[in-house]
Design an enzyme around this catalytic site. Structure first.
Site, PDB file in Angstrom:
ATOM      1  CE  LYS A 107      -0.536  -0.062   5.090  1.00  0.00           C
ATOM      2  NZ  LYS A 107       0.269  -1.373   4.710  1.00  0.00           N
ATOM      3  CD  GLU A 131      -9.245  -5.889  -4.362  1.00  0.00           C
ATOM      4  OE1 GLU A 131      -9.328  -5.322  -2.714  1.00  0.00           O
ATOM      5  OE2 GLU A 131     -10.188  -5.772  -5.584  1.00  0.00           O
ATOM      6  CB  VAL A 134      -7.207  -1.126   0.140  1.00  0.00           C
ATOM      7  CG1 VAL A 134      -8.275  -0.294   0.779  1.00  0.00           C
ATOM      8  CG2 VAL A 134      -5.783   0.296  -0.501  1.00  0.00           C
ATOM      9  N   GLY A 136      -7.705  -5.697   3.455  1.00  0.00           N
ATOM     10  CA  GLY A 136      -6.572  -7.084   3.433  1.00  0.00           C
ATOM     11  C   GLY A 136      -7.750  -8.137   3.008  1.00  0.00           C
ATOM     12  CE  LYS A 206      -3.900  -0.332   5.460  1.00  0.00           C
ATOM     13  NZ  LYS A 206      -4.953  -1.305   6.421  1.00  0.00           N
TER      14      LYS A 206
END
Length: 430
Positions: A107, A131, A134, A136, A206
């Site tokens: 991130k 993916e 952010v 997880g 994030k």
């Protein structure tokens, strides 16, 4: 027909070990449902002889050379889960330059250098997916890309740091900040140095990524000016809960016409909202859009298997693109040029905490032309205040030697574009 894709991985820590475990457990399902055999060809680690939490598949090469993985002509796809910045960036750049698609959970890197890396990936006709960067275990980025393709998102609000949320939940239950942090570290939820988590920087990174997917807008750390939770007291958290709110470190971005107001700060979330019930290390992202309305996506924000699952889902998409020879489309296609401002600069309601006398507060409210509602001994709810009114209240109380803790009440901002002004942010001790 099954197609074999050779995969290389950088890092074999918590997430990397989870990837190996999930890849092993899900191999048959992936082959049956996707027609793919993902062969883990090589894994690069810092120390070859360090103890490992998992056993590598037969035939997987363990190496201490990142270069050997990212330049190997047989490897088609690289997973980066090292968790560094400069080293990871160099590795990803090299992998892309050698025509390999890349999956990362980084991130910090994607928030600060994602634009350049995405451009390189497109020039090289490679995929770059992230993916897991952010929340997880929540597929929020792909959801924003796919499920909101014909919709317009008007607001996102996220509890996206499990460490901070765990600490605030513990403080609301009665622990001091120090006790809550120590408990989080013993449970493995907080690092030895938790600065990025409790200071709001992790949440900021994030939100920077979320903003790109939800609104198409790039954000900077300076624009967000994050506030952390280190100055909050357990008493404030508990009084807020008694009055009907939960204190959360919230990442927020709200669109007003062609303007985007953002914030990373502790706020009071009404207990009537589902987001307020996201507790402990769980994450939650609330999305408001024109077509769907309000939606809440919750799940684990970190952890070996949850994050690894998001990584592997990206791997499958990238592998499918390799088979179809359709690599190179940017993960995020949303782009906009909005004016960015701070939610702290908007008129909104606050929970204030002070031991000042009721008479002094009533006088300040009358002079400032706003109202107060008392909830507990030292907790009051204000009517909508401008930043100037809140600043003056802090000055009035300070003249009597009284401190003021002010928490914005989430979702209480004035929602007219005329209310958005460029003002100096109010400095109130929290």
């Amino acid at each position: 027909m099954t197609t074999t894709i050779a995969v290389g991985m950088l890092g074999l820590g918590t997430v990397g070990s989870g990837v190996v475990m999930r890849l092993t457990q899900a191999a048959r399902k992936i082959e049956q449902t996707q027609g793919l055999r993902l062969r883990l060809a090589a894994v690069a680690v810092h120390h070859l002889n360090a103890p490992r939490a998992v056993t590598l598949p037969i035939g997987t090469r363990l190496t201490d050379s990142i270069e050997a993985v990212v330049t190997d002509p047989k490897i088609q796809l690289v997973i980066e889960v090292m968790g560094t910045l400069k080293t990871a960036e160099r590795a990803i750049v090299t992998a892309l330059q050698h025509g390999k698609s890349v999956i990362t959970a980084n991130k910090d890197l994607m928030a600060t250098a994602g634009e350049q890396l995405t451009a390189l990936a497109q020039r090289q006709h490679c995929d770059l997916f992230y993916e897991a960067s952010v929340a997880g275990g929540i597929p929020i980025l792909r959801t924003l890309t796919d499920s909101y393709a014909t919709d317009q998102v008007t607001a996102v609000a996220g509890i996206i740091n499990g460490t901070a949320n765990y600490i605030l939940s513990a403080m609301t239950a009665g622990k001091t900040y120090s006790q809550a942090l120590a408990a989080a570290q013993r449970a493995g939820y907080a690092e030895a140095d938790p600065t990025n988590d409790v200071g709001g920087l992790d949440t900021t990174y994030k939100l920077m990524i979320l903003s790109q997917f939800a609104f198409g807008q790039q954000l900077t750390i300076d624009q967000l000016a994050p506030q952390g939770i280190t100055q909050l007291t357990a008493e404030a958290c508990q009084q807020a809960a008694q009055a009907g709110w939960q204190v959360k470190l919230l990442a927020q971005a709200q669109r007003f016409g062609d303007q985007l107001a953002c914030r990373v700060a502790p706020v009071a979330v009404p207990q009537t909202t589902a987001l307020s019930q996201v507790k402990g290390v769980q994450n939650g992202v609330a999305v408001t859009s024109q077509a769907i309305g309000d939606s809440l996506y919750t799940g684990p924000g970190a952890g070996s298997t949850a994050t690894a699952n998001s990584v592997l889902n990206d791997v499958i998409v990238a592998a499918q693109q390799l088979v179809r020879q359709t690599c190179g489309r940017a993960f995020n296609q949303n782009h906009a040029d909005l004016t960015v401002t701070r939610l702290a600069d908007l008129s909104q309601r606050y929970l204030i905490f002070t031991d000042s006398s009721v008479l002094k507060l009533q006088r300040a409210a009358n002079e400032g032309d706003f109202s107060l509602q008392r909830h507990t001994a030292d907790c009051y709810e204000t009517s909508v205040l401008t930043t100037a009114q809140l600043r003056q209240l802090a000055v009035d109380l300070a003249s009597d030697g009284r401190e003021l803790t002010a928490l914005p009440i989430a979702f209480s901002t004035v929602t007219t574009t005329t209310a958005i002004k460029t003002t100096q942010p109010v400095h109130v001790a929290i």
